[in-house]
Structure formats: C-alpha cells, structure tokens
Scaffold this motif. Structure first.
Motif, mmCIF file in Angstrom:
data_model
loop_
_atom_site.group_PDB
_atom_site.id
_atom_site.type_symbol
_atom_site.label_atom_id
_atom_site.label_comp_id
_atom_site.label_asym_id
_atom_site.label_seq_id
_atom_site.Cartn_x
_atom_site.Cartn_y
_atom_site.Cartn_z
ATOM 1 N N SER A 13 -0.383 -42.686 -5.120
ATOM 2 C CA SER A 13 0.650 -43.726 -5.219
ATOM 3 C C SER A 13 1.360 -43.657 -6.560
ATOM 4 O O SER A 13 2.572 -43.878 -6.644
ATOM 5 C CB SER A 13 0.067 -45.116 -4.964
ATOM 6 N N GLU A 14 0.635 -43.334 -7.626
ATOM 7 C CA GLU A 14 1.274 -43.158 -8.937
ATOM 8 C C GLU A 14 2.250 -41.983 -8.905
ATOM 9 O O GLU A 14 3.350 -42.062 -9.451
ATOM 10 C CB GLU A 14 0.225 -42.963 -10.026
ATOM 11 N N LYS A 15 1.845 -40.908 -8.255
ATOM 12 C CA LYS A 15 2.726 -39.740 -8.119
ATOM 13 C C LYS A 15 3.984 -40.118 -7.333
ATOM 14 O O LYS A 15 5.097 -39.738 -7.692
ATOM 15 C CB LYS A 15 1.985 -38.610 -7.413
ATOM 16 N N CYS A 16 3.805 -40.908 -6.289
ATOM 17 C CA CYS A 16 4.942 -41.338 -5.465
ATOM 18 C C CYS A 16 5.901 -42.201 -6.278
ATOM 19 O O CYS A 16 7.109 -41.974 -6.275
ATOM 20 C CB CYS A 16 4.435 -42.093 -4.239
ATOM 21 N N ARG A 17 5.365 -43.181 -6.989
ATOM 22 C CA ARG A 17 6.213 -44.063 -7.792
ATOM 23 C C ARG A 17 6.946 -43.290 -8.896
ATOM 24 O O ARG A 17 8.109 -43.553 -9.182
ATOM 25 C CB ARG A 17 5.387 -45.196 -8.377
ATOM 26 N N LYS A 18 6.245 -42.350 -9.517
ATOM 27 C CA LYS A 18 6.882 -41.525 -10.551
ATOM 28 C C LYS A 18 8.021 -40.707 -9.948
ATOM 29 O O LYS A 18 9.114 -40.618 -10.524
ATOM 30 C CB LYS A 18 5.850 -40.593 -11.192
ATOM 31 N N SER A 19 7.788 -40.125 -8.778
ATOM 32 C CA SER A 19 8.834 -39.345 -8.108
ATOM 33 C C SER A 19 10.028 -40.221 -7.763
ATOM 34 O O SER A 19 11.180 -39.786 -7.872
ATOM 35 C CB SER A 19 8.276 -38.691 -6.843
ATOM 36 N N LEU A 20 9.778 -41.465 -7.355
ATOM 37 C CA LEU A 20 10.879 -42.383 -7.052
ATOM 38 C C LEU A 20 11.703 -42.670 -8.303
ATOM 39 O O LEU A 20 12.932 -42.664 -8.249
ATOM 40 C CB LEU A 20 10.338 -43.691 -6.456
ATOM 41 N N ARG A 21 11.027 -42.922 -9.416
ATOM 42 C CA ARG A 21 11.755 -43.196 -10.667
ATOM 43 C C ARG A 21 12.613 -42.008 -11.091
ATOM 44 O O ARG A 21 13.685 -42.182 -11.655
ATOM 45 C CB ARG A 21 10.774 -43.564 -11.776
ATOM 46 N N LEU A 22 12.116 -40.809 -10.801
ATOM 47 C CA LEU A 22 12.839 -39.590 -11.172
ATOM 48 C C LEU A 22 13.837 -39.129 -10.104
ATOM 49 O O LEU A 22 14.446 -38.074 -10.242
ATOM 50 C CB LEU A 22 11.835 -38.462 -11.465
ATOM 51 N N ARG A 23 13.963 -39.909 -9.036
ATOM 52 C CA ARG A 23 14.855 -39.606 -7.913
ATOM 53 C C ARG A 23 14.479 -38.312 -7.200
ATOM 54 O O ARG A 23 15.329 -37.592 -6.700
ATOM 55 C CB ARG A 23 16.310 -39.549 -8.363
ATOM 56 N N GLU A 24 13.211 -38.010 -7.167
ATOM 57 C CA GLU A 24 12.704 -36.844 -6.448
ATOM 58 C C GLU A 24 12.241 -37.311 -5.075
ATOM 59 O O GLU A 24 11.051 -37.500 -4.822
ATOM 60 C CB GLU A 24 11.558 -36.200 -7.244
ATOM 61 N N TRP A 25 13.215 -37.521 -4.189
ATOM 62 C CA TRP A 25 12.959 -38.180 -2.907
ATOM 63 C C TRP A 25 11.982 -37.397 -2.029
ATOM 64 O O TRP A 25 11.102 -37.985 -1.397
ATOM 65 C CB TRP A 25 14.268 -38.411 -2.160
ATOM 66 N N LYS A 26 12.130 -36.086 -1.962
ATOM 67 C CA LYS A 26 11.241 -35.295 -1.099
ATOM 68 C C LYS A 26 9.800 -35.327 -1.594
ATOM 69 O O LYS A 26 8.870 -35.422 -0.789
ATOM 70 C CB LYS A 26 11.744 -33.852 -0.986
ATOM 71 N N GLU A 27 9.624 -35.261 -2.892
ATOM 72 C CA GLU A 27 8.268 -35.336 -3.451
ATOM 73 C C GLU A 27 7.672 -36.718 -3.209
ATOM 74 O O GLU A 27 6.483 -36.848 -2.907
ATOM 75 C CB GLU A 27 8.281 -35.011 -4.945
ATOM 76 N N ALA A 28 8.482 -37.754 -3.357
ATOM 77 C CA ALA A 28 8.009 -39.119 -3.110
ATOM 78 C C ALA A 28 7.611 -39.297 -1.648
ATOM 79 O O ALA A 28 6.579 -39.902 -1.342
ATOM 80 C CB ALA A 28 9.082 -40.130 -3.492
ATOM 81 N N LEU A 29 8.412 -38.757 -0.750
ATOM 82 C CA LEU A 29 8.113 -38.859 0.680
ATOM 83 C C LEU A 29 6.831 -38.108 1.020
ATOM 84 O O LEU A 29 5.997 -38.589 1.790
ATOM 85 C CB LEU A 29 9.283 -38.331 1.504
#
Length: 138
Positions: A13-29
């Motif tokens: 979940s931390e990785k997902c939230r970090k990806s969202l902040r960085l606008r890395e949508w595919k990584e967040a998904l």
C-alpha cells in the motif's frame, strides 16, 4: 500467516500511494491489484483497497472506476470512511469521464455526499488522503 500477509500489504500500500503521488498510474494499479490478491475484492474489509485501486485506475479509465463504484455506493448499509472515499472517487471519475451539464451536476452531488458522510463521521482526512492530481491540472 495472517501477520505476514498484513505486513506485506502495508509495504504494497505504501508503494501504491507513492506511485500515485508520483503519477505513476500503471505502477500504482499493479500494486493495488497485488493488495486485492491479499484481501479479495469480495471480502468484508475490501472497500479501502478497492478505493485505492480505483484511484490508481482513475486517470487511465474513469468509466471503469464509475462502473466499479456505482453498485458499491448504492448498496451501502452503513457510513464509514471507506464509503465516503467511494462516493468521492465516484464523483471524481464521473467528472473526468463526462463533460455535459447533467454529468457535472451528478458528479458534484456525489462529492457533496462524500463531504456529508465525512462531516457526519467527524473525519478530517476523508477526500484529502488521495494525493493524485487531476488530469486537468496539467
């Protein structure tokens, strides 16, 4: 082991939230999907994870987000912070997906509903924990 699964979920979940902040949508998904492998989408505690996945998907497919959250929002029997988040993301998805007056009015209604729920729960973090910017911000 349940404790190991929850520890793994925290890291993901931390990785997902970090990806969202960085606008890395595919990584967040991808991270959100990994969370839903640990906590199945049909489970009783899955709504926060479903909302996290919907936030990751929002910038790639807002229609899918709306389709995912509509039945969840309409079938809720109680008010909690995850439910407020679901209404918020549903409104945001509709706002991104449709650009006519009726859709905008509906989206604003969903956002108002999320705010009312957050106020009723006396939550200050509802709708603020999502850090992903709007595509319209660019």
């Amino acid at each position: 082991d349940a404790i190991a699964a929850e520890t793994k979920a925290v890291d993901i979940s931390e990785k997902c939230r970090k990806s969202l902040r960085l606008r890395e949508w595919k990584e967040a998904l991808k991270a959100a999907d990994q969370l839903l492998e640990i906590f199945p989408i049909s489970g009783p505690c899955s709504l926060p994870w479903v909302c996290l996945k919907c936030e990751a998907l929002l910038h790639m497919d807002p229609h899918e987000v709306g389709n995912t959250l509509a039945p969840i929002c309409e079938s809720a029997v109680c008010i909690d912070s995850a439910q407020a988040d679901a209404w918020y993301l549903r409104g945001k998805a509709l706002f991104y997906a449709a650009h006519d007056a009726i859709s905008t009015t509906s989206a604003m209604g969903y956002l108002r509903r999320a705010k009312e729920m957050a106020t009723e729960l006396s939550c200050t973090d509802i709708c603020l924990l999502y850090t992903s910017p709007s595509p319209r911000d660019s």
